[in-house]
Design an enzyme around this catalytic site. Structure first.
Site, PDB file in Angstrom:
ATOM      1  CD  GLU A  48      -2.102   1.305   3.088  1.00  0.00           C
ATOM      2  OE1 GLU A  48      -1.568   0.779   3.910  1.00  0.00           O
ATOM      3  OE2 GLU A  48      -3.249   1.951   3.157  1.00  0.00           O
ATOM      4  CG  ASN A 111      -4.830   3.750   0.353  1.00  0.00           C
ATOM      5  OD1 ASN A 111      -4.093   3.209  -0.476  1.00  0.00           O
ATOM      6  ND2 ASN A 111      -4.567   3.730   1.714  1.00  0.00           N
ATOM      7  CE  LYS A 128      -7.153   1.249   3.988  1.00  0.00           C
ATOM      8  NZ  LYS A 128      -5.889   1.749   4.620  1.00  0.00           N
ATOM      9  CD  GLU A 147      -5.680   4.712   6.045  1.00  0.00           C
ATOM     10  OE1 GLU A 147      -5.277   3.981   6.923  1.00  0.00           O
ATOM     11  OE2 GLU A 147      -6.109   4.532   4.996  1.00  0.00           O
ATOM     12  CB  CYS A 173      -3.956  -1.382   4.694  1.00  0.00           C
ATOM     13  SG  CYS A 173      -3.001  -1.329   6.178  1.00  0.00           S
ATOM     14  CG  ASN A 198       2.105   1.849   4.708  1.00  0.00           C
ATOM     15  OD1 ASN A 198       3.071   2.152   4.670  1.00  0.00           O
ATOM     16  ND2 ASN A 198       1.310   1.479   3.475  1.00  0.00           N
TER      17      ASN A 198
HETATM   18  N1  ING Z   1      -3.363   0.616   8.623  1.00  0.00           N
HETATM   19  C1  ING Z   1      -3.752  -0.118   9.946  1.00  0.00           C
HETATM   20  C2  ING Z   1      -4.136  -1.599   9.652  1.00  0.00           C
HETATM   21  O1  ING Z   1      -5.519  -1.720   9.444  1.00  0.00           O
HETATM   22  C3  ING Z   1      -4.966  -0.126  12.018  1.00  0.00           C
HETATM   23  C4  ING Z   1      -4.700   0.499  10.846  1.00  0.00           C
HETATM   24  C5  ING Z   1      -3.805  -0.813  12.904  1.00  0.00           C
HETATM   25  C6  ING Z   1      -6.234  -0.434  12.389  1.00  0.00           C
HETATM   26  C7  ING Z   1      -4.204  -1.632  13.984  1.00  0.00           C
HETATM   27  C8  ING Z   1      -6.580  -1.343  13.596  1.00  0.00           C
HETATM   28  C9  ING Z   1      -5.530  -1.990  14.134  1.00  0.00           C
HETATM   29  O2  ING Z   1      -3.654  -2.349   9.531  1.00  0.00           O
HETATM   30  C10 ING Z   1      -4.058   1.006   7.750  1.00  0.00           C
HETATM   31  N2  ING Z   1      -3.262   1.676   6.635  1.00  0.00           N
HETATM   32  O3  ING Z   1      -5.030   0.665   7.313  1.00  0.00           O
END
Ligand code: ING
Length: 314
Positions: A48, A111, A128, A147, A173, A198
């Site tokens: 991503e 995205n 996304k 985001e 993601c 990410n």
């Molecule tokens: N990053 C993270 C993901 O879903 C996240 C955001 C991290 C959400 C941990 C919930 C818990 O991997 C992106 N860019 O979506």
């Protein structure tokens, strides 16, 4: 019986510094693409947002500063060398990037990921849908996930395309944490799901959690999605400490039986390769997960209707 073998390379990236131009990132992508071709891969999958730093991790208010992270066209002169090299090497690729789209006189920001086949043809594009984090600056957090501020919700659904000898789909993601994303493609008989991520070690909602959990939840989500929809899943990280945010690696290739068949060992630029048998999921699709024989969709709605179930609320 002929089996449909496809050698895939998951091209994990280490951090991309905020002030690093696209040229430096392109050089890294092309080096990984060449290494993938040397390993006889027919498809290389990038993470991503593979062209720039993951800018939703910090607050910006100036539109011009934000738009600098978006591609106005795809391909464009900055990324054309990657398309040229792919055509020269006769290798397909999946690329995550940030898309500025003009729809009439409306400008949208997505995205996005794109799938290009071995002949350089654009097979498909995905925007996304699950945008995590917040729309407003969270000053108490060590870093942001904005985001919801910077991107519009994707409007293309989760299509599945015929490519590379099978049925191929994409997600991005946070999508991988939602079973619907896999199931919408599973209902289209997907055999290979490509995704980049990410993902910080510290959860975006600021909850302190044991450090092993982000990787556990990353793999749990993708392994469950693969197994429950009898599909291969290729998950590719942008990893390492990028602009002060430590992101997980864990790039891996997961079989339709839910098993990890290859995984990254570092948090830098690393190629993870495997030869996938696209027929491996057929046993599950005709057995345990034969949707038309086992799913009872006529019963699913009753629970929601009777209880008005809408899931957890704030
Ligand atoms: N990053 C993270 C993901 O879903 C996240 C955001 C991290 C959400 C941990 C919930 C818990 O991997 C992106 N860019 O979506």
């Amino acid at each position: 019986m002929s089996t449909r073998l496809l050698t895939v390379a998951a091209a994990q990236l280490g951090p991309i510094p905020r002030d690093e131009g696209r040229g430096a990132a392109l050089d890294r992508l092309i080096a990984l693409m060449r290494a993938a071709a040397a390993r006889r891969a027919r498809l290389v999958v990038f993470p991503e947002g593979a062209l720039t730093a993951f800018f939703p991790h910090w607050f910006m208010d100036e539109p011009a500063e934000i738009d600098a992270y978006f591609e106005k066209d795809m391909p464009n002169p900055d990324v054309q060398p990657l398309f040229n090299e792919a055509r020269r090497l006769e290798i397909g690729f999946c690329l995550g990037y940030f898309e500025l789209a003009r729809e009439g006189d409306v400008v949208r920001h997505y995205n996005t990921s794109i799938l290009v086949d071995e002949r350089g043809g654009v097979v498909g594009q995905y925007r996304k849908i699950h945008l995590p984090g917040h729309a407003e600056h969270q000053p108490r957090q060590n870093f942001q996930n904005l985001e919801k501020r910077y991107f519009d919700v994707g409007d293309l659904g989760w299509p599945v395309w015929r490519a590379f000898g099978g049925n191929v789909g994409m997600m991005i993601c946070n999508d991988r944490r939602w079973p619907e994303a896999y199931r919408v493609m599973g209902l289209q008989d997907v055999e290979l799901v490509l995704l980049g991520y990410n993902t910080p070690y510290v959860s975006v909602n600021g909850l302190d959690e044991p450090p092993h959990l982000p990787m556990f939840h990353n793999l749990l989500s993708m392994q469950a999605g693969a197994y429950q929809n009898a599909t291969w899943v290729v998950g590719v990280a942008k990893a390492g400490i990028e602009e002060g945010v430590h992101q997980i690696g864990g790039t891996c290739i997961i079989s339709p039986l839910g098993e990890i068949v290859a995984q990254a060992a570092t948090e830098g630029d690393e190629l993870v390769c495997a030869t996938l048998d696209l027929d491996l999921g057929l046993g599950q699709k005709r057995g345990s997960f034969r949707f038309d024989a086992h799913r009872r969709t006529e019963h699913y709605g009753l629970i929601v209707e009777r209880t008005g179930a809408k899931g957890p609320k704030d």
